[in-house]
Design a protein around this motif. Sequence first.
Motif, PDB file in Angstrom:
ATOM      1  N   LEU A  16       0.827  -1.202   0.000  1.00 32.06           N
ATOM      2  CA  LEU A  16       0.000   0.000   0.000  1.00 32.06           C
ATOM      3  C   LEU A  16       0.868   1.261   0.000  1.00 32.06           C
ATOM      4  O   LEU A  16       0.631   2.190  -0.763  1.00 32.06           O
ATOM      5  CB  LEU A  16      -0.925   0.006   1.222  1.00 32.06           C
ATOM      6  N   ALA A  17       1.906   1.274   0.834  1.00 31.43           N
ATOM      7  CA  ALA A  17       2.775   2.450   0.943  1.00 31.43           C
ATOM      8  C   ALA A  17       3.499   2.752  -0.365  1.00 31.43           C
ATOM      9  O   ALA A  17       3.840   3.898  -0.639  1.00 31.43           O
ATOM     10  CB  ALA A  17       3.789   2.246   2.069  1.00 31.43           C
ATOM     11  N   SER A  18       3.728   1.730  -1.177  1.00 31.94           N
ATOM     12  CA  SER A  18       4.449   1.935  -2.433  1.00 31.94           C
ATOM     13  C   SER A  18       3.562   2.489  -3.550  1.00 31.94           C
ATOM     14  O   SER A  18       4.070   2.895  -4.588  1.00 31.94           O
ATOM     15  CB  SER A  18       5.103   0.630  -2.885  1.00 31.94           C
ATOM     16  N   ARG A  19       2.270   2.522  -3.332  1.00 36.37           N
ATOM     17  CA  ARG A  19       1.348   3.007  -4.358  1.00 36.37           C
ATOM     18  C   ARG A  19       1.263   4.522  -4.329  1.00 36.37           C
ATOM     19  O   ARG A  19       1.339   5.148  -3.279  1.00 36.37           O
ATOM     20  CB  ARG A  19      -0.036   2.401  -4.141  1.00 36.37           C
ATOM     21  N   ASP A  20       1.099   5.111  -5.496  1.00 36.49           N
ATOM     22  CA  ASP A  20       0.970   6.555  -5.623  1.00 36.49           C
ATOM     23  C   ASP A  20      -0.507   6.915  -5.519  1.00 36.49           C
ATOM     24  O   ASP A  20      -1.242   6.860  -6.496  1.00 36.49           O
ATOM     25  CB  ASP A  20       1.559   7.012  -6.957  1.00 36.49           C
ATOM     26  N   LEU A  21      -0.917   7.263  -4.315  1.00 31.81           N
ATOM     27  CA  LEU A  21      -2.311   7.601  -4.051  1.00 31.81           C
ATOM     28  C   LEU A  21      -2.388   9.028  -3.518  1.00 31.81           C
ATOM     29  O   LEU A  21      -1.422   9.551  -2.974  1.00 31.81           O
ATOM     30  CB  LEU A  21      -2.897   6.647  -3.002  1.00 31.81           C
ATOM     31  N   HIS A  22      -3.551   9.623  -3.643  1.00 29.09           N
ATOM     32  CA  HIS A  22      -3.746  10.984  -3.128  1.00 29.09           C
ATOM     33  C   HIS A  22      -3.500  11.030  -1.619  1.00 29.09           C
ATOM     34  O   HIS A  22      -2.831  11.913  -1.111  1.00 29.09           O
ATOM     35  CB  HIS A  22      -5.155  11.476  -3.455  1.00 29.09           C
ATOM     36  N   SER A  23      -4.035  10.067  -0.910  1.00 29.74           N
ATOM     37  CA  SER A  23      -3.836   9.957   0.533  1.00 29.74           C
ATOM     38  C   SER A  23      -3.497   8.503   0.828  1.00 29.74           C
ATOM     39  O   SER A  23      -4.310   7.616   0.567  1.00 29.74           O
ATOM     40  CB  SER A  23      -5.108  10.369   1.275  1.00 29.74           C
ATOM     41  N   ASN A  24      -2.310   8.262   1.349  1.00 26.68           N
ATOM     42  CA  ASN A  24      -1.841   6.905   1.538  1.00 26.68           C
ATOM     43  C   ASN A  24      -1.376   6.706   2.979  1.00 26.68           C
ATOM     44  O   ASN A  24      -0.409   7.312   3.412  1.00 26.68           O
ATOM     45  CB  ASN A  24      -0.697   6.621   0.555  1.00 26.68           C
ATOM     46  N   GLY A  26      -0.240   3.914   4.205  1.00 25.61           N
ATOM     47  CA  GLY A  26       0.576   2.708   4.251  1.00 25.61           C
ATOM     48  C   GLY A  26       1.709   2.741   5.259  1.00 25.61           C
ATOM     49  O   GLY A  26       1.863   1.812   6.048  1.00 25.61           O
ATOM     50  N   LYS A  27       2.507   3.796   5.263  1.00 28.60           N
ATOM     51  CA  LYS A  27       3.649   3.873   6.201  1.00 28.60           C
ATOM     52  C   LYS A  27       3.166   3.951   7.643  1.00 28.60           C
ATOM     53  O   LYS A  27       3.741   3.334   8.539  1.00 28.60           O
ATOM     54  CB  LYS A  27       4.546   5.067   5.878  1.00 28.60           C
ATOM     55  N   PHE A  28       2.111   4.683   7.880  1.00 30.61           N
ATOM     56  CA  PHE A  28       1.570   4.780   9.233  1.00 30.61           C
ATOM     57  C   PHE A  28       1.072   3.417   9.705  1.00 30.61           C
ATOM     58  O   PHE A  28       1.356   3.005  10.834  1.00 30.61           O
ATOM     59  CB  PHE A  28       0.438   5.814   9.279  1.00 30.61           C
ATOM     60  N   LEU A  29       0.362   2.710   8.847  1.00 26.44           N
ATOM     61  CA  LEU A  29      -0.154   1.396   9.217  1.00 26.44           C
ATOM     62  C   LEU A  29       0.965   0.379   9.406  1.00 26.44           C
ATOM     63  O   LEU A  29       0.879  -0.487  10.284  1.00 26.44           O
ATOM     64  CB  LEU A  29      -1.155   0.921   8.159  1.00 26.44           C
ATOM     65  N   GLN A  30       2.031   0.490   8.613  1.00 30.22           N
ATOM     66  CA  GLN A  30       3.206  -0.366   8.812  1.00 30.22           C
ATOM     67  C   GLN A  30       3.759  -0.143  10.214  1.00 30.22           C
ATOM     68  O   GLN A  30       4.084  -1.104  10.926  1.00 30.22           O
ATOM     69  CB  GLN A  30       4.306  -0.026   7.804  1.00 30.22           C
ATOM     70  N   ALA A  31       3.891   1.105  10.603  1.00 33.78           N
ATOM     71  CA  ALA A  31       4.420   1.432  11.931  1.00 33.78           C
ATOM     72  C   ALA A  31       3.536   0.847  13.028  1.00 33.78           C
ATOM     73  O   ALA A  31       4.043   0.286  14.010  1.00 33.78           O
ATOM     74  CB  ALA A  31       4.545   2.948  12.089  1.00 33.78           C
ATOM     75  N   LEU A  58       2.875  12.995   5.399  1.00 34.00           N
ATOM     76  CA  LEU A  58       2.028  11.981   4.775  1.00 34.00           C
ATOM     77  C   LEU A  58       0.721  11.853   5.553  1.00 34.00           C
ATOM     78  O   LEU A  58       0.540  12.487   6.586  1.00 34.00           O
ATOM     79  CB  LEU A  58       2.766  10.647   4.739  1.00 34.00           C
ATOM     80  N   ALA A  59      -0.167  11.015   5.040  1.00 32.58           N
ATOM     81  CA  ALA A  59      -1.456  10.792   5.685  1.00 32.58           C
ATOM     82  C   ALA A  59      -1.259  10.380   7.138  1.00 32.58           C
ATOM     83  O   ALA A  59      -0.400   9.561   7.443  1.00 32.58           O
ATOM     84  CB  ALA A  59      -2.233   9.713   4.934  1.00 32.58           C
ATOM     85  N   ARG A  60      -2.048  10.978   8.013  1.00 31.48           N
ATOM     86  CA  ARG A  60      -2.058  10.728   9.458  1.00 31.48           C
ATOM     87  C   ARG A  60      -0.789  11.227  10.147  1.00 31.48           C
ATOM     88  O   ARG A  60      -0.389  10.732  11.184  1.00 31.48           O
ATOM     89  CB  ARG A  60      -2.314   9.251   9.741  1.00 31.48           C
TER      90      ARG A  60
END
Length: 71
Positions: A16-24, A26-31, A58-60
């Motif tokens: 998810l974090a590697s995808r180019d999205l408007h709001s992502n 992914g990195k927060f959820l990984q953490a 980034l998001a969040r």
Amino acid sequence: MAQDEFDQALIYFEKLASRDLHSNEGKFLQAMALLKTGDSEDFYLAEILLSEVVNLQLARNKEAKRWLEAL
């Protein structure tokens, strides 16, 4: 992550974090997943990811900043 399958969750969130999205988130959820494992090395990696979320705005990022302050 809700089923305590952190390894699978990490794989999903990394993709998810590697995808180019408007709001992502992914990195927060990984953490979050890394913090739940309870492993000290994972804790360190989670801190790095949260710092990236804050520094790159980034998001969040506001939530990530609060988590970093609490660590």
